[in-house]
Design a protein around this motif. Structure first.
Motif, PDB file in Angstrom:
ATOM      1  N   GLN A 288       0.821  -1.209   0.000  1.00 51.33           N
ATOM      2  CA  GLN A 288       0.000   0.000   0.000  1.00 51.33           C
ATOM      3  C   GLN A 288       0.855   1.259   0.000  1.00 51.33           C
ATOM      4  N   SER A 289       1.938   1.256   0.760  1.00 53.34           N
ATOM      5  CA  SER A 289       2.838   2.415   0.767  1.00 53.34           C
ATOM      6  C   SER A 289       3.454   2.634  -0.607  1.00 53.34           C
ATOM      7  N   LEU A 290       3.882   1.570  -1.231  1.00 53.45           N
ATOM      8  CA  LEU A 290       4.466   1.684  -2.567  1.00 53.45           C
ATOM      9  C   LEU A 290       3.410   2.134  -3.578  1.00 53.45           C
ATOM     10  N   LYS A 291       2.197   1.615  -3.454  1.00 57.44           N
ATOM     11  CA  LYS A 291       1.145   1.958  -4.408  1.00 57.44           C
ATOM     12  C   LYS A 291       0.725   3.418  -4.260  1.00 57.44           C
ATOM     13  N   GLU A 292       0.614   3.886  -3.040  1.00 49.25           N
ATOM     14  CA  GLU A 292       0.188   5.265  -2.804  1.00 49.25           C
ATOM     15  C   GLU A 292       1.226   6.280  -3.277  1.00 49.25           C
ATOM     16  N   ASN A 293       2.480   5.877  -3.345  1.00 50.67           N
ATOM     17  CA  ASN A 293       3.551   6.785  -3.771  1.00 50.67           C
ATOM     18  C   ASN A 293       4.090   6.410  -5.151  1.00 50.67           C
ATOM     19  N   GLU A 294       3.251   5.797  -5.947  1.00 51.62           N
ATOM     20  CA  GLU A 294       3.674   5.261  -7.246  1.00 51.62           C
ATOM     21  C   GLU A 294       3.966   6.400  -8.227  1.00 51.62           C
ATOM     22  N   GLU A 295       5.201   6.837  -8.246  1.00 57.60           N
ATOM     23  CA  GLU A 295       5.654   7.878  -9.168  1.00 57.60           C
ATOM     24  C   GLU A 295       7.008   7.471  -9.728  1.00 57.60           C
ATOM     25  N   HIS A 296       7.106   7.404 -11.045  1.00 53.08           N
ATOM     26  CA  HIS A 296       8.298   6.971 -11.762  1.00 53.08           C
ATOM     27  C   HIS A 296       8.557   5.468 -11.592  1.00 53.08           C
ATOM     28  N   TYR A 297       7.557   4.728 -11.172  1.00 54.52           N
ATOM     29  CA  TYR A 297       7.650   3.273 -11.107  1.00 54.52           C
ATOM     30  C   TYR A 297       6.249   2.690 -11.037  1.00 54.52           C
ATOM     31  N   LYS A 298       6.147   1.376 -11.260  1.00 54.40           N
ATOM     32  CA  LYS A 298       4.908   0.633 -11.075  1.00 54.40           C
ATOM     33  C   LYS A 298       5.195  -0.527 -10.121  1.00 54.40           C
ATOM     34  N   VAL A 299       4.268  -0.787  -9.222  1.00 54.57           N
ATOM     35  CA  VAL A 299       4.428  -1.887  -8.284  1.00 54.57           C
ATOM     36  C   VAL A 299       3.306  -2.898  -8.495  1.00 54.57           C
ATOM     37  N   TYR A 300       3.657  -4.188  -8.411  1.00 57.80           N
ATOM     38  CA  TYR A 300       2.684  -5.251  -8.639  1.00 57.80           C
ATOM     39  C   TYR A 300       2.836  -6.336  -7.582  1.00 57.80           C
ATOM     40  N   LEU A 301       1.721  -6.797  -7.067  1.00 59.52           N
ATOM     41  CA  LEU A 301       1.697  -8.086  -6.402  1.00 59.52           C
ATOM     42  C   LEU A 301       1.807  -9.166  -7.482  1.00 59.52           C
ATOM     43  N   LYS A 302       2.164 -10.359  -7.073  1.00 57.65           N
ATOM     44  CA  LYS A 302       2.408 -11.410  -8.063  1.00 57.65           C
ATOM     45  C   LYS A 302       1.230 -11.616  -9.001  1.00 57.65           C
ATOM     46  N   ASP A 303       0.010 -11.630  -8.456  1.00 52.38           N
ATOM     47  CA  ASP A 303      -1.149 -11.901  -9.321  1.00 52.38           C
ATOM     48  C   ASP A 303      -1.596 -10.676 -10.116  1.00 52.38           C
ATOM     49  N   GLU A 304      -0.945  -9.515  -9.899  1.00 49.65           N
ATOM     50  CA  GLU A 304      -1.277  -8.295 -10.638  1.00 49.65           C
ATOM     51  C   GLU A 304      -0.345  -8.044 -11.826  1.00 49.65           C
ATOM     52  N   ILE A 305       0.727  -8.801 -11.926  1.00 51.39           N
ATOM     53  CA  ILE A 305       1.680  -8.574 -13.006  1.00 51.39           C
ATOM     54  C   ILE A 305       0.958  -8.665 -14.347  1.00 51.39           C
ATOM     55  N   PRO A 306       1.155  -7.688 -15.242  1.00 45.54           N
ATOM     56  CA  PRO A 306       0.445  -7.704 -16.530  1.00 45.54           C
ATOM     57  C   PRO A 306       0.659  -9.012 -17.296  1.00 45.54           C
ATOM     58  N   ASP A 307      -0.405  -9.517 -17.884  1.00 42.49           N
ATOM     59  CA  ASP A 307      -0.324 -10.770 -18.634  1.00 42.49           C
ATOM     60  C   ASP A 307       0.709 -10.688 -19.756  1.00 42.49           C
ATOM     61  N   ARG A 308       0.858  -9.502 -20.346  1.00 44.03           N
ATOM     62  CA  ARG A 308       1.778  -9.370 -21.484  1.00 44.03           C
ATOM     63  C   ARG A 308       3.238  -9.590 -21.093  1.00 44.03           C
ATOM     64  N   TYR A 309       3.542  -9.548 -19.794  1.00 49.12           N
ATOM     65  CA  TYR A 309       4.907  -9.842 -19.346  1.00 49.12           C
ATOM     66  C   TYR A 309       5.197 -11.344 -19.344  1.00 49.12           C
ATOM     67  N   HIS A 310       4.156 -12.171 -19.374  1.00 51.58           N
ATOM     68  CA  HIS A 310       4.335 -13.632 -19.366  1.00 51.58           C
ATOM     69  C   HIS A 310       5.277 -14.041 -18.227  1.00 51.58           C
ATOM     70  N   LEU A 311       4.997 -13.534 -17.049  1.00 52.65           N
ATOM     71  CA  LEU A 311       5.970 -13.645 -15.965  1.00 52.65           C
ATOM     72  C   LEU A 311       5.395 -14.192 -14.663  1.00 52.65           C
ATOM     73  N   LYS A 312       4.083 -14.101 -14.454  1.00 56.13           N
ATOM     74  CA  LYS A 312       3.580 -14.322 -13.093  1.00 56.13           C
ATOM     75  C   LYS A 312       3.317 -15.780 -12.734  1.00 56.13           C
ATOM     76  N   ASP A 313       3.149 -16.655 -13.721  1.00 55.84           N
ATOM     77  CA  ASP A 313       2.771 -18.035 -13.429  1.00 55.84           C
ATOM     78  C   ASP A 313       3.994 -18.933 -13.273  1.00 55.84           C
ATOM     79  N   HIS A 314       4.815 -18.617 -12.290  1.00 51.91           N
ATOM     80  CA  HIS A 314       5.989 -19.442 -12.009  1.00 51.91           C
ATOM     81  C   HIS A 314       6.372 -19.257 -10.549  1.00 51.91           C
ATOM     82  N   PRO A 315       6.764 -20.319  -9.862  1.00 46.88           N
ATOM     83  CA  PRO A 315       7.113 -20.199  -8.438  1.00 46.88           C
ATOM     84  C   PRO A 315       8.311 -19.308  -8.163  1.00 46.88           C
ATOM     85  N   ARG A 316       9.126 -18.999  -9.180  1.00 46.23           N
ATOM     86  CA  ARG A 316      10.281 -18.129  -8.961  1.00 46.23           C
ATOM     87  C   ARG A 316       9.916 -16.639  -8.931  1.00 46.23           C
ATOM     88  N   ILE A 317       8.665 -16.317  -9.210  1.00 46.42           N
ATOM     89  CA  ILE A 317       8.224 -14.928  -9.119  1.00 46.42           C
ATOM     90  C   ILE A 317       7.901 -14.627  -7.659  1.00 46.42           C
TER      91      ILE A 317
END
Length: 409
Positions: A288-317
């Protein structure tokens, strides 16, 4: 009459399909894949490059080669080799943590680099060997590990000090052995463009000198291929893993201004921070702190990572992924204060849709069109392209020959 017309339509369609298939029937015998690390899509415009220009005139160049995210060296070289996105080949960063192995990967950790447990999917050199052909890898991510308990016919442990021309000479020798070990697929890798881009930035005189050095090497390579009578039988692809953006002290995000960095277990670093919350830390509050101050970056929880990154469905994330905006650096106050010259020069790893992250793609050979410029495409399609050119069956992958067949004769 209707039946006759229908039969004729089917016949014409079948002939058309046959002609299309034969038009793309590979004529070449070998594939040579070359990577100039960190060679941005537009670097050929920065200086005179007569040897590259000759290949552009007689082959195909794209408007860019789109890297996978994160636009880092190891994930992209392995994506090219396997045709798989990170969530399907396991390579989610230059630095990773695997909770099932309870182990960390770092690109300068030789034990990790040579451990096949980190590499999922099937690299192109294994596909070649399984088809009864031979492969030789002169430095490529994954080729130092016995993936699937296999090795290419020839491979080299990475040695940055090995001379540029010596690398070329070794590969040409492998390609012309005239015995049962002569190779059908070869890879080459050169690091110096990326090195100068990092140190001095993508708009520096030093970077221009590196591009000119690469052009000289291309000239040397083509001479060696010509002398060895490989020109008529080899499809050559020159690629890169990512581009480069300028970074500076004027564009930084200090984590301490937003959260307590000690509450994060950092796994990967700027411009893409991957982290788990340390023991005792509270994920919801940190997020929440990172999200509220989201300037010059984007923050994601694992299940929020954009699908186009093809990155979230792996245990190493891990639990948190923080992506800096292009040109920005995000780190702790301690790092900024103890490194007064940091950041400077260039960096990569940013969003793969950013044009500055796009890489070079150039191809020439008996199966490649002459003087053709194609749209930018994702690098995962190169695996399918290589298997097609070698007339071998691909392993399961995320690419498509249809996405790149426009470059074929």
């Amino acid at each position: 009459m209707k039946n006759l017309i229908f039969t004729l339509i089917i016949f014409v369609a079948a002939v058309g399909c046959t002609e299309q298939a034969s038009r793309h029937e590979p004529q070449g015998e070998k594939v040579l894949l070359i990577s100039f690390d960190g060679f941005r899509y537009d670097y050929l415009d920065k200086t005179e490059t007569p040897n590259f220009d000759e290949l552009v005139e007689t082959g195909v160049i794209s408007e860019g080669l789109i890297p996978i995210f994160p636009s880092k060296t190891f994930p992209n070289h392995y994506a090219i080799a396997t045709g798989l996105y990170p969530e399907n080949n396991g390579f989610v960063g230059n630095n990773m943590y695997d909770p099932e192995m309870d182990s960390r990967f770092a690109i300068r950790n030789r034990e990790a680099v040579e451990n096949p447990d980190w590499y999922q999917g099937e690299p192109i050199w294994n596909t070649v060997e399984k088809a009864g052909k031979n492969a030789g890898t002169m430095f490529w991510v994954g080729s130092e590990a016995p993936i699937q308990d296999m090795r290419p016919t020839f491979w080299k442990k990475y040695d940055e000090s090995m001379g540029d021309s010596a690398r070329i000479d070794s590969v040409v020798k492998w390609m012309t052995l005239n015995n049962e070990k002569e190779i059908d697929l070869a890879t080459l890798y050169f690091h110096f463009v990326d090195t100068q881009g990092h140190r001095f930035g993508p708009d520096s005189p030093e970077l221009v000198e590196a591009v000119e050095r690469a052009d000289d090497l291309v000239g040397y390579l083509m001479n060696r291929l010509d002398e060895s009578e490989l020109i008529e039988t080899t499809n050559l692809m020159i690629v890169s893993d990512h581009g480069m953006s300028s970074v500076s002290r004027d564009r930084i995000v200090v984590l301490d201004d937003i959260i307590n960095p000690e509450e994060l277990d950092m796994i990967a670093y700027s411009p893409v921070i991957m982290a788990n919350v340390s023991e005792g830390g509270k994920l919801d509050e940190i997020y929440q702190s990172l999200k509220e101050n989201e300037e010059h970056y984007k923050v994601y929880l694992k299940d929020e990572i954009p699908d186009r990154y093809h990155l979230k469905d792996h245990p190493r994330i891990p639990e948190l992924t923080i992506v800096a905006d292009p040109g920005y650096t995000i780190n702790t106050r301690e790092v900024f204060e103890t490194r007064p010259e940091y950041p400077s020069g260039g960096a990569h790893g940013f969003d793969n849709q950013e044009k500055e992250m796009h890489a070079l793609f150039l191809a020439v050979g008996p199966d490649i069109k002459n003087g053709y410029k194609m749209k930018a495409f994702e690098n995962v399609h190169l695996y399918e392209l290589m298997t097609h050119l070698l007339s071998i069956e691909p392993a399961q992958n995320d690419g498509s020959i249809d996405s790149v067949s426009v470059m074929l004769n």
